[in-house]
Design an enzyme around this catalytic site. Sequence first.
Site, PDB file in Angstrom:
ATOM      1  N   CYS A   1       0.795  -1.240   0.000  1.00 36.77           N
ATOM      2  CA  CYS A   1       0.000   0.000   0.000  1.00 36.77           C
ATOM      3  C   CYS A   1       0.821   1.281   0.000  1.00 36.77           C
ATOM      4  CB  CYS A   1      -0.928   0.014   1.211  1.00 36.77           C
ATOM      5  SG  CYS A   1      -2.198  -1.251   1.087  1.00 36.77           S
TER       6      CYS A   1
ATOM      7  N   ARG B   1       5.480  -8.212  -1.096  1.00 30.44           N
ATOM      8  CA  ARG B   1       5.406  -7.149  -2.106  1.00 30.44           C
ATOM      9  C   ARG B   1       6.060  -5.866  -1.596  1.00 30.44           C
ATOM     10  NH1 ARG B   1      -0.830  -7.156  -3.187  1.00 30.44           N
ATOM     11  NH2 ARG B   1      -0.744  -7.705  -0.990  1.00 30.44           N
TER      12      ARG B   1
END
Length: 576
Positions: free
Chosen positions: A398, A470
């Site tokens: 994010c 990620r």
Amino acid sequence: MAAHRGATAGRCPDFRDRGGAGAPRPAGPLRRHALGWAAHRPTRARGATCGPDARRCQRSCHPRHRSCHPRHRSCHPRHRGRNATRDRRDAGRSGAAVRAWRCARGLAHRRNPDRRTPRSRVHHTGNRGGLVNVTLFGLGYVGTVTATCLAARGHRVVGVDTDSGKAAAVNAGRPPVIEPGLEELLARAVESGALRATESVRDGLADSDLSLVCVGTPSATNGSTDLVQVRRVVGEIGATIATSDRPHTVVIRSTVPPGTVDDVVVPLLEQASGRTIGSDLQVAMCPEFLREGSSVADFFGPPFLVIGGAPAAAAAVRELFGFLDCSVHVVETRSAESVKYACNAFHALKVSFANELSRLYRMLDVDSRQVMDVFVQDRQLNISPAYLRPGFAFGGSCLPKDLRSLLYLGRMNNVDLPVLEASLATNEMLVREVADRILASVDDAATNPAHNRRVALLGLSFKHNTDDLRESPNVTLAEILIGKGLDVRIYDQVVNPAQLSGANLRYVQARLPHLQKVLHDDVAEALCGAHVAVVSSADRAVADAVVAAKPPVVLDLSGRLGAPLETLDGYQGVGW
Ligand SMILES: NC(=O)c1ccc[n+]([C@@H]2O[C@H](COP(=O)([O-])OP(=O)(O)OC[C@H]3O[C@@H](n4cnc5c(N)ncnc54)[C@H](O)[C@@H]3O)[C@@H](O)[C@H]2O)c1
């Protein structure tokens, strides 16, 4: 695998094998792996606990601490538990007397929730036992307010300023600066005889126990802090007390760069006074947090009292400000100097952040005031201690993505967003700097005569208790180190390659295609023979395994594991 684990628990059967990632892997059950390699993820053995020989670091202290004068309590930050803890000896005292006094003057009820955390407050009775003869140097905004408020609380204060107009104004009962509530308070303090002013240092110090230095510390043309006023005052105080044998405490209230008190003030004072810091001369740092425009209210309701100095100096400052209803933090002198800069830098960052977003949102037809009104309601993550612990870089699915999204919107709307850009840039910089530190320690012939290029990376996901890889800074770090030819062994308690899927799997396949060769399911195995352990895990078992393995260099990216990890020889914090 069981046999292998037994052989590697806390020791290293293949220490001499420097075959790197391509070295033969010890026999054991393969994990069936989403990358097409292995089988299940077996239960891991926990590392051995710290042995009795774990001891405090002697050789890896920061260089500045090697020359610590014994009078200073400061040592390496990891040794500082004694003096960095919040001083709670005044806990339980009532601040009723102070509050009543403030109430009568319209100063009460100043409890800005943005500036206080109830848990950090320590109550005081007002500590009326010790009224102090104070000499205050510099009758500017800080000095005049401080002198007046201290006198209002009963201390006997003499203000000294080289500006004769300011001294005369004070003696005439007029403040030389305009601040709400100051005029009445100052006039009363002068009238009562608790406050007077002079241009003469000797006169000012005639009956003094404590000097409070509030002179200016303006910017020099190159941005450095001009310490001319501080040097001059300190030299004059030293020369004056040289002719007396009365004990004296010097407290620096001006904002000065970290190291100023230890490296500038103390030597100057010792030289000019002919004394050494000890029983008859004490020095402390006690930064001021008041704001112009509300300085009197701020003086009586500070967010906290921060004191840097030896116990006797800290005790003198606590006595001086004993009437304040706030928490007291006795810390290393450099920390006291640095807290002030951290506060001001953060305040500046907050203003710039809100304004920068508003410039973008305006172009997007978004009401930025409405956005920020809601934003500040979040006391869990936004207006809170969250995300303010020094440590490693941010990552995950994010934060980097959404920052990039805002930057793109800025470009599309011709709005420069340097603050947001800088937060991505400084994040990437941190990963590169950590990689450089690891590479330098591997190449350091003094600490690594065997030229052992094995590095154990303990923690791979972007934060604790998730297997999300990620944009993990640890993945980037592994990528850099492997690319530089280091023998990287990775352990992560949560990451199970067999369970990675979707974007998470694609990300790690692209960044670390050989993950299966370097990922170990036993932390002791990953540590085996490593010259450097890079600890981003906050797992206690990982810390125990590092303590058992005792690699020559331990780089702590987590900062959450404490002793005994932090007392290992070779321990380094990423930012401490
Ligand atoms: N102004 C603020 O809101 C604020 C808040 C917190 C901390 N501070 C810090 O406090 C310090 C003082 O700030 P200020 O705004 O009051 O400065 P200022 O410039 O208003 O006042 C400094 C005073 O020191 C006097 N002075 C200079 N040399 C002197 C000497 N040798 N002997 C006696 N007096 C001398 C000057 O004449 C002046 O009156 C600075 O380090 C500043 O960064 C300021």
